[in-house]
Design a protein around this motif. Sequence first.
Motif, PDB file in Angstrom:
ATOM      1  N   GLY A   1       0.818  -1.201   0.000  1.00 40.55           N
ATOM      2  CA  GLY A   1       0.000   0.000   0.000  1.00 40.55           C
ATOM      3  C   GLY A   1       0.858   1.260   0.000  1.00 40.55           C
ATOM      4  O   GLY A   1       1.981   1.255   0.496  1.00 40.55           O
TER       5      GLY A   1
ATOM      6  N   ASN B   1      -2.781  -0.121  -4.226  1.00 38.91           N
ATOM      7  CA  ASN B   1      -3.683  -0.386  -3.105  1.00 38.91           C
ATOM      8  C   ASN B   1      -4.844  -1.300  -3.454  1.00 38.91           C
ATOM      9  O   ASN B   1      -5.386  -1.972  -2.567  1.00 38.91           O
ATOM     10  CB  ASN B   1      -4.237   0.933  -2.554  1.00 38.91           C
ATOM     11  CG  ASN B   1      -3.168   1.786  -1.910  1.00 38.91           C
ATOM     12  OD1 ASN B   1      -1.984   1.453  -1.950  1.00 38.91           O
ATOM     13  ND2 ASN B   1      -3.571   2.895  -1.319  1.00 38.91           N
TER      14      ASN B   1
ATOM     15  N   GLY C   1      -6.442  -3.505   4.861  1.00 39.02           N
ATOM     16  CA  GLY C   1      -7.084  -2.257   4.473  1.00 39.02           C
ATOM     17  C   GLY C   1      -6.720  -1.148   5.432  1.00 39.02           C
ATOM     18  O   GLY C   1      -5.572  -1.005   5.849  1.00 39.02           O
ATOM     19  N   SER C   2      -7.727  -0.387   5.828  1.00 40.11           N
ATOM     20  CA  SER C   2      -7.500   0.713   6.766  1.00 40.11           C
ATOM     21  C   SER C   2      -8.834   1.125   7.369  1.00 40.11           C
ATOM     22  O   SER C   2      -9.879   1.069   6.705  1.00 40.11           O
ATOM     23  CB  SER C   2      -6.870   1.912   6.064  1.00 40.11           C
ATOM     24  OG  SER C   2      -6.867   3.052   6.909  1.00 40.11           O
TER      25      SER C   2
ATOM     26  N   ALA D   1     -11.223   3.511   5.582  1.00 37.72           N
ATOM     27  CA  ALA D   1     -12.319   3.132   4.691  1.00 37.72           C
ATOM     28  C   ALA D   1     -13.661   3.540   5.288  1.00 37.72           C
ATOM     29  O   ALA D   1     -14.622   3.813   4.565  1.00 37.72           O
ATOM     30  CB  ALA D   1     -12.293   1.628   4.452  1.00 37.72           C
TER      31      ALA D   1
ATOM     32  N   TYR E   1      -6.855   7.969  -0.732  1.00 37.95           N
ATOM     33  CA  TYR E   1      -6.458   6.855   0.127  1.00 37.95           C
ATOM     34  C   TYR E   1      -7.685   6.169   0.718  1.00 37.95           C
ATOM     35  O   TYR E   1      -7.794   4.933   0.688  1.00 37.95           O
ATOM     36  CB  TYR E   1      -5.553   7.356   1.243  1.00 37.95           C
ATOM     37  CG  TYR E   1      -5.079   6.271   2.179  1.00 37.95           C
ATOM     38  CD1 TYR E   1      -4.132   5.335   1.768  1.00 37.95           C
ATOM     39  CD2 TYR E   1      -5.583   6.187   3.475  1.00 37.95           C
ATOM     40  CE1 TYR E   1      -3.690   4.344   2.633  1.00 37.95           C
ATOM     41  CE2 TYR E   1      -5.148   5.192   4.342  1.00 37.95           C
ATOM     42  CZ  TYR E   1      -4.207   4.278   3.910  1.00 37.95           C
ATOM     43  OH  TYR E   1      -3.782   3.283   4.773  1.00 37.95           O
TER      44      TYR E   1
ATOM     45  N   LYS F   1      -8.965   2.173   0.070  1.00 36.21           N
ATOM     46  CA  LYS F   1      -9.159   1.196   1.142  1.00 36.21           C
ATOM     47  C   LYS F   1     -10.621   0.754   1.239  1.00 36.21           C
ATOM     48  O   LYS F   1     -10.916  -0.388   1.605  1.00 36.21           O
ATOM     49  CB  LYS F   1      -8.674   1.768   2.475  1.00 36.21           C
ATOM     50  CG  LYS F   1      -7.163   1.992   2.506  1.00 36.21           C
ATOM     51  CD  LYS F   1      -6.398   0.706   2.223  1.00 36.21           C
ATOM     52  CE  LYS F   1      -4.906   0.874   2.313  1.00 36.21           C
ATOM     53  NZ  LYS F   1      -4.159  -0.383   2.084  1.00 36.21           N
TER      54      LYS F   1
ATOM     55  N   ASN G   1     -10.664  -8.878   5.585  1.00 41.06           N
ATOM     56  CA  ASN G   1     -10.022  -7.583   5.444  1.00 41.06           C
ATOM     57  C   ASN G   1      -9.705  -7.047   6.837  1.00 41.06           C
ATOM     58  O   ASN G   1     -10.610  -6.862   7.658  1.00 41.06           O
ATOM     59  CB  ASN G   1     -10.966  -6.630   4.696  1.00 41.06           C
ATOM     60  CG  ASN G   1     -10.388  -5.247   4.500  1.00 41.06           C
ATOM     61  OD1 ASN G   1      -9.208  -5.091   4.192  1.00 41.06           O
ATOM     62  ND2 ASN G   1     -11.227  -4.233   4.667  1.00 41.06           N
TER      63      ASN G   1
ATOM     64  N   GLN H   1      -8.462  -3.968   9.118  1.00 37.10           N
ATOM     65  CA  GLN H   1      -8.450  -2.514   8.990  1.00 37.10           C
ATOM     66  C   GLN H   1      -7.727  -1.887  10.182  1.00 37.10           C
ATOM     67  O   GLN H   1      -8.351  -1.572  11.202  1.00 37.10           O
ATOM     68  CB  GLN H   1      -9.886  -1.983   8.896  1.00 37.10           C
ATOM     69  CG  GLN H   1     -10.636  -2.474   7.668  1.00 37.10           C
ATOM     70  CD  GLN H   1     -11.958  -1.760   7.447  1.00 37.10           C
ATOM     71  OE1 GLN H   1     -12.373  -1.552   6.317  1.00 37.10           O
ATOM     72  NE2 GLN H   1     -12.629  -1.364   8.507  1.00 37.10           N
TER      73      GLN H   1
ATOM     74  N   SER I   1     -14.714  -7.337   7.486  1.00 40.13           N
ATOM     75  CA  SER I   1     -13.724  -6.276   7.653  1.00 40.13           C
ATOM     76  C   SER I   1     -13.594  -6.023   9.155  1.00 40.13           C
ATOM     77  O   SER I   1     -14.565  -5.604   9.802  1.00 40.13           O
ATOM     78  CB  SER I   1     -14.163  -4.998   6.914  1.00 40.13           C
ATOM     79  OG  SER I   1     -14.042  -5.172   5.519  1.00 40.13           O
TER      80      SER I   1
END
Length: 365
Positions: A212, A234, A259-260, A263, A274, A278, A301, A303, A356
């Motif tokens: 990423g 990404n 991911g992050s 998101a 960004y 994500k 996922n 995060q 997630s």
Amino acid sequence: MQQFAPQPGFQPHDLLAQGGAGDAQRISGGSEAAGPGDGDEFPNAKKLMLIHTTLRLYGTECFNIFQLNESAGINQAMGAAQEAGGRSGLPRRLHGFMSQRAVLVHFSILGIWRRHMGTMKFLQGKTAFVQGGSRGIGAAIVRRLADEGAVVSFSYASAAAKAEALVDGIAAAGGMAYATRADSADAEALRQALRHAAGRFGALDILVNNAGILPWGFIEELSLETFDRAMAVNVRSAFIASQEAARHMGDGGRIINIGSVNADRMPVAGGSVYAMSKAALVGLTKGMARDLGPRGITVNNVQPGPVDTDMNPADGESAEQLTALMALDRYGRADEIAGLVAYLAGPEAGYITGASLSIDGGFSA
């Protein structure tokens, strides 16, 4: 079948010093098994490859056979090994490994396993590929998977020295890892890295998509080149790596995207692209979980919230502002993220897919 009577005081691992290298090479599939060692037939890394190959062929049956050898004699154990091969559904040609010397080398491998690995680890015998694994969260994931017994291959774009140091550190700790240079924005290079790993291991059990970059800037200022690069690294790389890995992955495999929490929440200006990249992983994760669910492959996922890495250090200029947004008054650690990834890669997470999972110190609370 010829009979073999062990001498008093016989120890299976003694056979490595008695000329079992040829059989060991056949078991490992090539010359990977052979090499100089200091006072031993094989260096530690080669021993671990033999252990890995054996466990992939026979799984936990190996340990039972080793115990049987100690209690009931090697001839009975050889028969048990053949039965284990039949139950595993191996092709008949692989049963050729069950010659007398090959079985003895299997026992010797397990003797090494006992001395070097101790009790069975929950990813023992598994193979993993980590996309973007040379530093930060990726390096922590590589180390943790190796610590749990997996043989790990990882890609890096430019940090060759860090990649080499990571491989050496894992080897020193008794694990095994390989580094492959591949820019995640280069679709063909990434595919080749996955194919190389699958070819080396014979299969692929775990994929972690960690690559990423952090494009930052106000929407009216960001260039199209920055946007395209962010999408390539990404998002597109996760699709390409997952597609290629799924072609080499057996039933019950694991795909884990990194991911992050951005998101779901972007609390400051400048992070629109960004956050979008994500958020795309959330949808990709859900869709792939449906595609691969019939094969028992889970897709999840992870995060992270703010984590102390070189991309977002805990003493950086934004740290005070970000820490104020969290329920816990600190940045996360890369090894904490790696712990969640290892859990999702393991057997106890077999009923989690399409999820997630935020690990963010309460950033999104």
